[in-house]
Design a protein around this motif. Structure first.
Motif, mmCIF file in Angstrom:
data_model
loop_
_atom_site.group_PDB
_atom_site.id
_atom_site.type_symbol
_atom_site.label_atom_id
_atom_site.label_comp_id
_atom_site.label_asym_id
_atom_site.label_seq_id
_atom_site.Cartn_x
_atom_site.Cartn_y
_atom_site.Cartn_z
ATOM 1 N N THR A 218 43.042 43.095 40.289
ATOM 2 C CA THR A 218 43.469 44.351 41.080
ATOM 3 C C THR A 218 44.102 44.210 42.427
ATOM 4 O O THR A 218 43.353 43.514 43.111
ATOM 5 N N LEU A 219 45.196 44.486 42.737
ATOM 6 C CA LEU A 219 46.084 44.469 44.050
ATOM 7 C C LEU A 219 46.169 45.861 44.687
ATOM 8 O O LEU A 219 46.909 46.866 43.983
ATOM 9 N N PHE A 238 44.315 44.213 49.426
ATOM 10 C CA PHE A 238 43.181 43.893 48.890
ATOM 11 C C PHE A 238 43.441 43.063 47.449
ATOM 12 O O PHE A 238 43.963 43.848 46.856
ATOM 13 N N VAL A 239 42.653 42.099 47.132
ATOM 14 C CA VAL A 239 42.675 41.379 46.044
ATOM 15 C C VAL A 239 41.230 41.363 45.451
ATOM 16 O O VAL A 239 40.346 40.832 45.653
ATOM 17 N N TYR A 240 41.345 42.026 44.334
ATOM 18 C CA TYR A 240 39.881 41.987 43.286
ATOM 19 C C TYR A 240 40.080 41.131 42.135
ATOM 20 O O TYR A 240 41.312 41.276 41.506
ATOM 21 N N ILE A 241 39.181 40.389 41.966
ATOM 22 C CA ILE A 241 39.102 39.695 40.546
ATOM 23 C C ILE A 241 37.904 40.040 39.827
ATOM 24 O O ILE A 241 36.997 39.892 40.240
ATOM 25 N N ASP A 242 38.337 40.628 38.844
ATOM 26 C CA ASP A 242 37.320 41.168 37.598
ATOM 27 C C ASP A 242 36.252 42.096 38.585
ATOM 28 O O ASP A 242 34.978 41.930 38.294
ATOM 29 N N ASN A 243 36.698 43.013 39.193
ATOM 30 C CA ASN A 243 36.179 44.432 39.928
ATOM 31 C C ASN A 243 35.421 43.741 41.116
ATOM 32 O O ASN A 243 34.927 44.576 41.712
ATOM 33 N N GLU A 244 35.376 42.266 41.538
ATOM 34 C CA GLU A 244 34.754 42.142 42.536
ATOM 35 C C GLU A 244 35.861 41.706 43.867
ATOM 36 O O GLU A 244 37.012 41.196 43.581
ATOM 37 N N LEU A 245 35.699 42.232 45.124
ATOM 38 C CA LEU A 245 36.542 41.867 46.082
ATOM 39 C C LEU A 245 36.666 40.434 46.413
ATOM 40 O O LEU A 245 35.671 39.882 46.875
ATOM 41 N N TYR A 246 37.646 39.844 46.223
ATOM 42 C CA TYR A 246 37.930 38.224 46.351
ATOM 43 C C TYR A 246 38.660 38.172 47.836
ATOM 44 O O TYR A 246 38.302 37.102 48.637
ATOM 45 N N LYS A 247 39.699 38.681 48.151
ATOM 46 C CA LYS A 247 40.325 38.461 49.335
ATOM 47 C C LYS A 247 41.068 39.598 49.959
ATOM 48 O O LYS A 247 41.338 40.451 49.205
ATOM 49 N N ILE A 248 41.146 39.687 51.347
ATOM 50 C CA ILE A 248 42.100 40.422 51.909
ATOM 51 C C ILE A 248 42.983 39.723 52.711
ATOM 52 O O ILE A 248 42.807 38.841 53.606
ATOM 53 N N PHE A 249 44.314 40.003 52.505
ATOM 54 C CA PHE A 249 45.464 39.593 53.272
ATOM 55 C C PHE A 249 45.862 40.489 54.110
ATOM 56 O O PHE A 249 46.041 41.638 53.894
ATOM 57 N N LEU A 250 46.145 40.028 55.579
ATOM 58 C CA LEU A 250 46.125 40.980 56.481
ATOM 59 C C LEU A 250 47.648 40.442 57.355
ATOM 60 O O LEU A 250 47.865 39.508 57.491
ATOM 61 N N GLY A 251 48.448 41.571 57.958
ATOM 62 C CA GLY A 251 49.203 41.476 59.306
ATOM 63 C C GLY A 251 50.613 40.858 58.770
ATOM 64 O O GLY A 251 51.104 41.083 57.898
#
Length: 355
Positions: A218-219, A238-251
């Motif tokens: 989920t993006l 925001f990058v979610y993998i299987d409903n867990e927040l995995y990563k935030i790309f910023l800026g």
């Protein structure tokens, strides 16, 4: 997974001060739901917005459905692969229509209840022969993005729950469709004080995709801006993998490229006074989108093809001002480069672009 229910309650909490008869009437507080069936044949938006305060405000409702032509009864089939059906209406906000805890918003044609992880959503417009009834439970980790970012003449806050399990029934023109637990369902919350028609804009989407190994991505993109998009605020995905927040790309490493139709067209608009007022207004519409973002360890690439577009004209409740919101849906391909592996996925996207 275990969900932080205290954070979830904070995300869902009504921010408008209901008990203050002097509270400003530029308060806005809205609940936004997106539903996508896995085959891309049904795409739904439900939005319920509180504006002002009890006795001096409105409850505004938008309800959009894109549904594959072959799913429809012959009398509703048209020359389009995904015909659009929708309604928008407003109710005068009376004091008994909103309860804070647990949240309940109820009026003619609408019901929204949120109690912990559990939600009930109902919208119906008999005149337009459209209705939806949903019940469900939060599945993804909630996220409160900010509470008081500057926005137009005021501020805005935002929270997301990018994964619900919803079941229910959709009715279009008397034809019923089941909403199954395996559909992708997304929910977010916006709240704050500002006026539609301010020099505000944004680029937003939620995308859901399935990887070759079965994992779910989920993006969620947010790119605030002014109305003509010449000035950008802090952007993030925001990058979610299987409903867990995995990563935030910023800026600044985030590159977003919208490609527009060559000619301006008369868009589909929700029926109502605002659509009638701007019935001759033509616009260019998004056709494709490319997104690329890289940091020291990971990289994300998205390629999107849009296949539906509809315009919402959102009025302010104080002045003769409006904001034009372009709602678009389509398909996408994702490549997410992680340390030691690359995830490739295909899926669906629902986005907004403010003009």
């Amino acid at each position: 997974m275990t969900i932080d229910e205290q954070l979830l309650a904070h995300v869902e909490a009504l921010r408008i001060p209901l008990d203050d008869p002097a509270s400003p009437i530029d308060w806005k507080d809205w609940y936004h739901f997106i539903l996508l069936d896995r085959e891309g044949k049904v795409r739904i938006l439900v939005n319920i917005t509180l504006i002002g305060r009890p006795g001096q405000g409105e409850i505004q409702v938008s309800f959009l459905v894109n549904i594959a032509n072959e799913q429809l009864a012959p009398e509703y089939q048209i020359d389009a692969s995904l015909p659009t059906f929708g309604t928008a209406f407003s109710l005068e906000w009376q004091s008994d229509m909103v309860r804070r805890n647990p949240l309940r918003i109820q009026g003619e044609g609408i019901l929204l209840e949120i109690n912990g992880k559990h939600s009930t959503i109902e919208v119906q417009d008999q005149r337009m022969q459209l209705s939806i009834r949903l019940q469900g439970e939060a599945q993804a980790a909630p996220l409160l993005v900010t509470e008081d970012s500057p926005f137009g003449t005021g501020f805005i806050g935002w929270g997301i729950v990018p994964g619900l399990q919803l079941t229910g029934e959709l009715s279009v023109g008397g034809q019923n469709f089941n909403i199954e637990p395996n559909w992708y369902s997304y929910h977010d919350r916006n709240f704050g004080r500002f006026r539609w028609g301010d020099d505000i804009g944004w680029e937003w989407f939620v995308a859901f995709a399935t990887c070759e190994d079965g994992r779910k991505l989920t993006l969620v993109l947010d790119q605030p801006s002014n109305k003509d998009h010449s000035l950008k605020g802090l952007s993030y995905i925001f990058v979610y993998i299987d409903n867990e927040l995995y990563k935030i790309f910023l800026g600044s490493n985030l590159r977003i490229n919208w490609n527009w139709s060559r000619d301006a067209i008369l868009p589909v608009r929700l029926p109502g006074n605002m659509a009638s007022l701007f019935s001759d207004r033509t616009i260019k519409v998004p056709q494709t989108l490319q997104v690329e973002v890289t940091d020291l360890q990971e990289r994300l690439l998205l390629n999107v093809n849009f296949d539906t577009a509809i315009e919402l004209v959102v009025p302010d409740n104080q002045d003769r001002q409006y904001t034009f919101i372009e709602e678009v849906t389509g398909s996408l391909e994702v490549r997410l480069f992680l340390p030691g592996e690359t995830l490739q996925a295909k899926g669906l996207i629902y986005g907004e672009y403010v003009l």
